[in-house]
Structures are given as structure tokens and as C-alpha cells.
Enzyme design. Structure first.
Site, PDB file in Angstrom:
ATOM      1  N   CYS A 153      44.513  39.814  47.065  1.00  0.00           N
ATOM      2  CA  CYS A 153      45.383  39.915  45.892  1.00  0.00           C
ATOM      3  C   CYS A 153      45.090  38.792  44.894  1.00  0.00           C
ATOM      4  O   CYS A 153      44.599  37.712  45.257  1.00  0.00           O
ATOM      5  CB  CYS A 153      46.846  39.787  46.297  1.00  0.00           C
ATOM      6  SG  CYS A 153      47.473  41.147  47.279  1.00  0.00           S
TER       7      CYS A 153
ATOM      8  N   GLU B  39      47.267  36.861  43.473  1.00  0.00           N
ATOM      9  CA  GLU B  39      48.075  35.667  43.738  1.00  0.00           C
ATOM     10  C   GLU B  39      47.388  34.743  44.738  1.00  0.00           C
ATOM     11  O   GLU B  39      47.326  33.529  44.547  1.00  0.00           O
ATOM     12  CB  GLU B  39      49.448  36.052  44.297  1.00  0.00           C
ATOM     13  CG  GLU B  39      50.318  36.845  43.343  1.00  0.00           C
ATOM     14  CD  GLU B  39      50.163  38.341  43.489  1.00  0.00           C
ATOM     15  OE1 GLU B  39      49.014  38.823  43.658  1.00  0.00           O
ATOM     16  OE2 GLU B  39      51.172  39.046  43.427  1.00  0.00           O
TER      17      GLU B  39
ATOM     18  N   CYS C  81      51.291  37.444  50.255  1.00  0.00           N
ATOM     19  CA  CYS C  81      51.234  36.424  49.198  1.00  0.00           C
ATOM     20  C   CYS C  81      52.490  35.559  49.211  1.00  0.00           C
ATOM     21  O   CYS C  81      52.415  34.350  48.969  1.00  0.00           O
ATOM     22  CB  CYS C  81      51.027  37.083  47.839  1.00  0.00           C
ATOM     23  SG  CYS C  81      49.367  37.775  47.667  1.00  0.00           S
TER      24      CYS C  81
ATOM     25  N   CYS D 206      53.214  40.748  47.139  1.00  0.00           N
ATOM     26  CA  CYS D 206      53.306  41.367  48.464  1.00  0.00           C
ATOM     27  C   CYS D 206      53.747  40.323  49.503  1.00  0.00           C
ATOM     28  O   CYS D 206      53.790  39.119  49.230  1.00  0.00           O
ATOM     29  CB  CYS D 206      51.970  41.990  48.857  1.00  0.00           C
ATOM     30  SG  CYS D 206      50.752  40.803  49.453  1.00  0.00           S
TER      31      CYS D 206
ATOM     32  N   ASN E 252      42.822  40.178  41.579  1.00  0.00           N
ATOM     33  CA  ASN E 252      42.556  40.897  42.826  1.00  0.00           C
ATOM     34  C   ASN E 252      41.085  41.281  42.867  1.00  0.00           C
ATOM     35  O   ASN E 252      40.488  41.642  41.848  1.00  0.00           O
ATOM     36  CB  ASN E 252      43.480  42.110  43.005  1.00  0.00           C
ATOM     37  CG  ASN E 252      43.478  43.080  41.847  1.00  0.00           C
ATOM     38  OD1 ASN E 252      43.247  42.707  40.712  1.00  0.00           O
ATOM     39  ND2 ASN E 252      43.761  44.329  42.142  1.00  0.00           N
ATOM     40  N   VAL E 253      40.512  41.167  44.055  1.00  0.00           N
ATOM     41  CA  VAL E 253      39.107  41.537  44.280  1.00  0.00           C
ATOM     42  C   VAL E 253      39.085  42.473  45.476  1.00  0.00           C
ATOM     43  O   VAL E 253      39.460  42.081  46.588  1.00  0.00           O
ATOM     44  CB  VAL E 253      38.228  40.293  44.538  1.00  0.00           C
ATOM     45  CG1 VAL E 253      36.779  40.710  44.785  1.00  0.00           C
ATOM     46  CG2 VAL E 253      38.300  39.328  43.350  1.00  0.00           C
ATOM     47  N   GLU E 254      38.686  43.719  45.211  1.00  0.00           N
ATOM     48  CA  GLU E 254      38.741  44.751  46.256  1.00  0.00           C
ATOM     49  C   GLU E 254      37.396  44.900  46.951  1.00  0.00           C
ATOM     50  O   GLU E 254      36.389  44.303  46.555  1.00  0.00           O
ATOM     51  CB  GLU E 254      39.204  46.070  45.619  1.00  0.00           C
ATOM     52  CG  GLU E 254      40.603  45.934  45.034  1.00  0.00           C
ATOM     53  CD  GLU E 254      41.192  47.222  44.523  1.00  0.00           C
ATOM     54  OE1 GLU E 254      40.445  48.195  44.294  1.00  0.00           O
ATOM     55  OE2 GLU E 254      42.431  47.247  44.354  1.00  0.00           O
TER      56      GLU E 254
HETATM   57  N1  THU Z   1      47.783  43.530  44.238  1.00  0.00           N
HETATM   58  C1  THU Z   1      47.776  42.246  43.766  1.00  0.00           C
HETATM   59  O1  THU Z   1      46.708  41.683  43.493  1.00  0.00           O
HETATM   60  N2  THU Z   1      48.961  41.621  43.615  1.00  0.00           N
HETATM   61  C2  THU Z   1      50.179  42.212  43.767  1.00  0.00           C
HETATM   62  O2  THU Z   1      51.208  41.578  43.569  1.00  0.00           O
HETATM   63  C3  THU Z   1      50.256  43.614  44.182  1.00  0.00           C
HETATM   64  C4  THU Z   1      48.985  44.214  44.646  1.00  0.00           C
HETATM   65  C5  THU Z   1      46.502  44.260  44.326  1.00  0.00           C
HETATM   66  C6  THU Z   1      45.977  44.523  45.694  1.00  0.00           C
HETATM   67  C7  THU Z   1      45.127  45.749  45.424  1.00  0.00           C
HETATM   68  O3  THU Z   1      43.865  45.323  44.922  1.00  0.00           O
HETATM   69  C8  THU Z   1      45.844  46.470  44.319  1.00  0.00           C
HETATM   70  O4  THU Z   1      46.672  45.507  43.694  1.00  0.00           O
HETATM   71  C9  THU Z   1      46.688  47.654  44.773  1.00  0.00           C
HETATM   72  O5  THU Z   1      47.509  47.309  45.816  1.00  0.00           O
END
Ligand code: THU
Length: 128
Positions: A53, A55, A89, A86, A42-44
Site C-alpha cells: 500500500c 501508506e 497499514c 487498511c 501503492n505498488v502492485e
Molecule cells: N491501497 C492503498 O495503497 N492504500 C489504501 O488505503 C487502500 C488500498 C491499495 C492496495 C491495492 O494496490 C489497491 O489499493 C486496491 O486495494
């Protein structure tokens, strides 16, 4: 590719997660139909909607590198067992599902793995 190995790759790449806002690092590893694997984290973003996300990053990495279909996705969260993908994804997995579907591997409560199918996680999914 053994699903435990796929999960190990997801776990390893979760170390590269950029998640300063949620502090919820996630790693994912995709098995493409070629047999090759592709990772993502995940890259925010400070503008939260810009976040992606693990995935989807792994799937887009697979497609970028020439895969047409995906067979499996392993997901590892450093903070949560049984971290399920989610809705966004799941829909993206559906877009690139192999003819045999997509196996989704998550960490079980006991630290092992459990395997689900995409059809189980997104029944009656939309496609064109
Ligand atoms: N996130 C994922 O990368 N994959 C998941 O299956 C659940 C959520 C990330 C998105 C966000 O950066 C952080 O987790 C919190 O939601």
C-alpha cells in the site's frame, strides 16, 4: 506542515502509483517528527500478495531516511473519497506512532480534508 499541504503531496505522488491490477491509484505522505515529509504510492504485483500500500511505502521511506516516529499520514485515492487505511497499514502506523499519536488525513466527501486519530482507527492495538 499544514495538513492540506500534506494532502497535496499525497495527491501528486498518486500519479506514480503502479496499480495495473486494481486500477486504484493511491498516494500517501508522512510527516516525520523531524518535520520532514516522505511520500509513497501503492505498488502492485502480478503475484497479488506482493502488493504494498501507499501508506506503508511512505512510512518505510520515512524510516529508511532516519525518522524514528511519525506524526501524521495523508492518504489520497484517485477513485474514492474518504479512503481509510487498511488494517496492515494501521498496525504499521502504530509501530512508529509519535508520543502525541498519529493524525490521519483523508479526503472528505466535499473535497476538503478530514482528520482522524490512529487511536480512533485502531483502538487497543498490539505492541511489544
Ligand atoms: N491501497 C492503498 O495503497 N492504500 C489504501 O488505503 C487502500 C488500498 C491499495 C492496495 C491495492 O494496490 C489497491 O489499493 C486496491 O486495494
Amino acid at each position: 506542515m499544514d495538513f492540506n499541504d500534506l494532502m497535496e503531496k499525497a495527491k501528486e505522488v498518486s500519479k506514480n502509483s503502479y496499480s495495473p491490477y486494481s486500477n486504484f491509484p493511491v498516494g500517501a505522505c508522512v510527516l516525520g517528527e523531524s518535520g520532514r515529509t516522505y511520500v509513497g504510492t501503492n505498488v502492485e504485483n502480478a503475484s497479488y500478495g506482493g502488493t504494498i500500500c501507499a501508506e506503508r511505502n511512505a512510512i518505510f521511506n520515512a524510516i529508511t531516511n532516519g525518522e524514528k516516529k511519525i506524526k501524521a499520514v495523508a492518504i489520497y485515492s484517485q477513485k474514492m473519497k474518504r479512503c481509510a487505511p487498511c488494517g496492515f497499514c494501521r498496525q504499521v502506523m502504530s509501530e512508529f506512532r509519535s508520543k502525541d499519536g498519529v493524525d490521519i488525513i483523508i479526503e472528505a466527501e466535499d473535497g476538503g480534508i478530514e482528520v482522524h486519530t490512529l487511536d480512533e482507527l485502531i483502538p487497543m492495538s498490539f505492541s511489544l
